[in-house]
Write an enzyme that holds these catalytic residues in place. Structure first.
Site, PDB file in Angstrom:
ATOM      1  N   GLY A 230      18.096  91.162 144.476  1.00  0.00           N
ATOM      2  CA  GLY A 230      18.925  91.347 143.280  1.00  0.00           C
ATOM      3  C   GLY A 230      20.399  91.456 143.655  1.00  0.00           C
ATOM      4  N   ASP A 262      15.189  81.416 141.874  1.00  0.00           N
ATOM      5  CA  ASP A 262      14.919  79.970 141.975  1.00  0.00           C
ATOM      6  C   ASP A 262      16.208  79.220 142.336  1.00  0.00           C
ATOM      7  OD1 ASP A 262      12.499  80.856 140.907  1.00  0.00           O
ATOM      8  OD2 ASP A 262      13.045  80.272 138.861  1.00  0.00           O
TER       9      ASP A 262
HETATM   10  N1  LIG Z   1      22.881  91.925 139.694  1.00  0.00           N
HETATM   11  C1  LIG Z   1      23.175  90.945 140.553  1.00  0.00           C
HETATM   12  N2  LIG Z   1      24.430  90.832 141.055  1.00  0.00           N
HETATM   13  C2  LIG Z   1      24.768  89.849 141.919  1.00  0.00           C
HETATM   14  N3  LIG Z   1      23.883  88.924 142.347  1.00  0.00           N
HETATM   15  C3  LIG Z   1      22.622  88.976 141.892  1.00  0.00           C
HETATM   16  C4  LIG Z   1      22.193  89.983 140.966  1.00  0.00           C
HETATM   17  N4  LIG Z   1      20.888  89.776 140.685  1.00  0.00           N
HETATM   18  C5  LIG Z   1      20.518  88.681 141.392  1.00  0.00           C
HETATM   19  N5  LIG Z   1      21.558  88.201 142.134  1.00  0.00           N
HETATM   20  C6  LIG Z   1      21.558  87.032 143.038  1.00  0.00           C
HETATM   21  O1  LIG Z   1      20.342  86.314 142.834  1.00  0.00           O
HETATM   22  C7  LIG Z   1      19.551  86.353 144.030  1.00  0.00           C
HETATM   23  C8  LIG Z   1      18.097  86.439 143.676  1.00  0.00           C
HETATM   24  O2  LIG Z   1      17.864  87.586 142.914  1.00  0.00           O
HETATM   25  P1  LIG Z   1      16.499  88.397 142.914  1.00  0.00           P
HETATM   26  O3  LIG Z   1      16.524  89.237 141.691  1.00  0.00           O
HETATM   27  O4  LIG Z   1      16.316  89.086 144.213  1.00  0.00           O
HETATM   28  O5  LIG Z   1      15.422  87.231 142.843  1.00  0.00           O
HETATM   29  P2  LIG Z   1      14.289  86.939 141.738  1.00  0.00           P
HETATM   30  O6  LIG Z   1      14.997  86.345 140.572  1.00  0.00           O
HETATM   31  O7  LIG Z   1      13.406  85.956 142.412  1.00  0.00           O
HETATM   32  O8  LIG Z   1      13.619  88.238 141.455  1.00  0.00           O
HETATM   33  C9  LIG Z   1      20.085  87.534 144.819  1.00  0.00           C
HETATM   34  O9  LIG Z   1      19.875  87.381 146.207  1.00  0.00           O
HETATM   35  C10 LIG Z   1      21.570  87.494 144.485  1.00  0.00           C
HETATM   36  O10 LIG Z   1      22.228  86.529 145.279  1.00  0.00           O
HETATM   37 MG   LIG Z   2      11.702  85.028 142.443  1.00  0.00          MG
END
Ligand SMILES: Nc1ncnc2c1ncn2[C@@H]1O[C@H](COP(=O)(O)OP(=O)(O)O)[C@@H](O)[C@H]1O
Ligand SMILES: [Mg+2]
Length: 301
Positions: A230, A262
């Site tokens: 995230g 994704d």
């Molecule tokens: N709140 C946030 N602030 C900044 N970047 C974010 C945030 N949420 C997601 N990202 C970006 O998106 C990527 C994937 O997010 P994540 O939530 O870990 O994956 P998924 O959508 O698969 O659950 C993170 O590594 C980051 O680069």
């Molecule tokens: Mg994912």
């Protein structure tokens, strides 16, 4: 990295998406985790690369529309299987106080039959430089087909394809947590690049840190592991075994985190497959994900 071909085949399920407009109306689109990655990859990679999608569609109007959408996005459809009498899966987005929730109709989707012709599936893998799939791809297959799928990918890997895998752990799609965990772990073993999200891995595998997730997927030397988290640090292990850390810039106005992971995968792979530079690839994945979460919807310009 000596790739056997500049082609990447993504495997999984794309669904019809109905999302709300003003006044109780809906608009239709198409999305799904591995397809979202394909869509972003096509935009990020040079024309010299072929980006293809493997799935099954039916023979109805919406299947034809979906194929038109793939082709319009520049995604190669030559490996798509047609299953007579079936239709694509569907999900409807509900927007309440800025929070999106989803209802799915996908239990009998055409994509679930994508491996019914095993020989055709194996032929589709032949000669592909890179093959990408996710835990959702596995979840929608029958238990026998999951084993065949992983075995076919192991074969493709022996023949020189690079395998990339996002565990995308979704317990409601699996018959049991034990089957989910053991299948995802087996899939990780045949992958050269693993792209998990810490939140999923912490919740379902009990990892206490991204480093622990890395150690669990690093079942043999030479793998690249990229743990997203995230808004928190992305932790990576290179094929030489070096750890590195990258903190995403704060996104001022996160509107919708759908498809963040994704899009990250697409940005990461598009960059990594060119020059194997992990810090550049993580920054590229993070920049694309940041753009995606500042707009509504899975596929954003
Ligand atoms: N709140 C946030 N602030 C900044 N970047 C974010 C945030 N949420 C997601 N990202 C970006 O998106 C990527 C994937 O997010 P994540 O939530 O870990 O994956 P998924 O959508 O698969 O659950 C993170 O590594 C980051 O680069
Ligand atoms: Mg994912």
């Amino acid at each position: 990295m000596a790739l056997i071909d500049r082609s990447i085949l993504l495997i999984g399920e794309c669904m019809i998406e109905l999302s709300p407009l003003q006044g109780g109306e809906f608009k239709s689109g198409f999305a799904g985790d591995t397809f979202n990655t394909a869509w972003y990859l096509r935009r990020k990679m040079r024309d010299a690369w072929n980006v293809g999608y493997f799935t099954a569609v039916g023979d109805d109007h919406w299947s034809a529309e979906m194929l038109r959408f793939f082709a319009g996005a520049g995604v190669d459809t030559r490996d798509v299987v047609t299953v007579a009498g079936r239709s694509p899966g569907l999900y409807i987005v509900r927007l309440e106080k800025g929070e999106r929730s989803f209802s799915y109709w996908r239990s009998n989707s055409a994509a679930r039959a994508m491996m019914d012709d095993k020989e055709q599936f194996e032929r589709s893998l032949e000669g592909k430089g890179v093959i990408f799939f996710s835990g959702i791809t596995l979840a929608i297959l029958s238990p026998e087909n999951r084993d065949r799928f992983i075995a076919a990918l192991a074969q493709a890997r022996l023949k020189g394809s690079l395998i990339a895998f996002d565990p995308n752990v979704r317990p409601h799609l699996w018959e049991s947590s034990d089957v989910m965990r053991s299948t995802i772990s087996k899939a990780g073993e045949v992958a050269d690049i693993v792209l998990p999200s810490f939140e999923d891995e912490h919740t379902h595998f009990g990892d206490k840190s991204s480093e622990e997730t890395i150690r669990r997927y690093a079942t043999e030397p030479g793998k690249v592991i990229v743990v997203k988290n995230g808004g928190h640090e992305v932790v990576t292990q290179s094929s030489q075994g070096d750890l590195s850390f990258w903190a995403p810039a704060k996104v001022e106005n996160p509107v919708d985190t759908t498809a963040a992971g994704d899009a990250f995968n697409a940005g990461f792979l598009a960059s990594y497959l060119e020059d194997e530079n992990i810090p550049d690839a993580v920054a590229c994945g993070g920049a694309l994900a940041a753009k995606v979460i500042s707009k509504l919807g899975a596929l954003v310009d």
